[in-house]
Design an enzyme around this catalytic site. Sequence first.
Site, short mmCIF file in Angstrom:
data_model
loop_
_atom_site.label_atom_id
_atom_site.label_comp_id
_atom_site.label_asym_id
_atom_site.label_seq_id
_atom_site.Cartn_x
_atom_site.Cartn_y
_atom_site.Cartn_z
N SER A 95 -7.17 -0.43 -13.41
CA SER A 95 -6.84 0.77 -12.65
C SER A 95 -7.74 1.90 -13.13
O SER A 95 -8.96 1.77 -13.11
CB SER A 95 -5.35 1.10 -12.80
N HIS A 153 -7.26 -0.74 -8.63
CA HIS A 153 -6.64 0.38 -7.93
C HIS A 153 -7.73 1.41 -7.64
O HIS A 153 -8.32 1.96 -8.57
CB HIS A 153 -5.56 1.03 -8.79
N ASP A 200 1.43 -2.14 -13.59
CA ASP A 200 1.03 -3.17 -12.63
C ASP A 200 0.11 -4.18 -13.31
O ASP A 200 -0.85 -3.81 -13.97
CB ASP A 200 0.32 -2.52 -11.44
#
Length: 334
Positions: free
Chosen positions: A156, A183, A276
């Site tokens: 991310s 992400h 995540d």
Amino acid sequence: MAFRVLMVGKGLRALAARGLFDGESLVPVGPAEVDFAGALVAVQRHFPDVVLVDLSALDALPAIEHVMVERPVPVLALHPGVLSGQEAFQAMVAGALDVLERPANPGPEFWTHVSRKLVLLAQVKAVRQVQTRPPPQAAREAKPPPPYPLVAIAASLGGPKAVAQVLRMIPRAFPAPIAYCQHISDGFTEGLAHWLSNETALRVLEAEHDVLMAPGTVYIAPSGSHLLVRPEGRLELDAGPALRGFRPSCDMLLTSAGESFGPRCIGVILTGMGRDGARGLKEIRERGGRTIAQDEASSVVWGMPREAVLMGAAHEVLPLSRIGAALMQWVDVC
């Protein structure tokens, strides 16, 4: 404590006055107008916690790069809709931690979103930019297919630079495909794929539905779709609902990798906020695969890797500089 925000770009402070500053979480510092030529001087003089940059001028990217080399500070970039995703992604290459699309007439809701993002980034350590090039690839003997035919990577905030560093250690003849979930803002994965193709020896593509994966190729989850892998080595794109706020979801990629490839899978979780990917990495480990989490010292944000470590999902916790070599070792041992 309010975080100090320096704004770089013509008219940016006047625009932001519509709702960015509340005096409690964020306060402006520096002159009302800071041009890109004076960005570094302003950063050195006013010590901002975070910098907000408008990308509409041609000299925005060199200014970001100059600041990140000389005096690193978290940077959030705003780009107008006239820029392509690939052009906007270059701001992340220069050192910006995130890029947001700025509407032609941004209203209070937009500035509230920017404010929240600035508060998050102000608490992130900035990493000094070092220009690197892929090392020359040594000749490698042909080997039979490894028992780890898949590497799955999740990242991310800070991920593009981290993934590039890992992939630079991997030769074109790498005997496994790599599935990668990042992400990133909508429309930027094409730019990410193009940049990684130039930074590494590997072939890098946006993933497409029902494509059969090939060794030595990186497949990036496209923005707006979950990326899954199937036992026969085919990719699946899923436009279903976001999972815990993310689409693509790192958990969905890693979980499908563990379910489909079991002990033939290597899972990697890199820098990023939140959690995540941690459950998916644990799925890979529980099904016999090997797993790596990036360590705290080398992470821009030790959120996702930390969660994986706390869950017991990681076989090894490694600095970024050692992850590429670990992937090579685990594949070569097979």
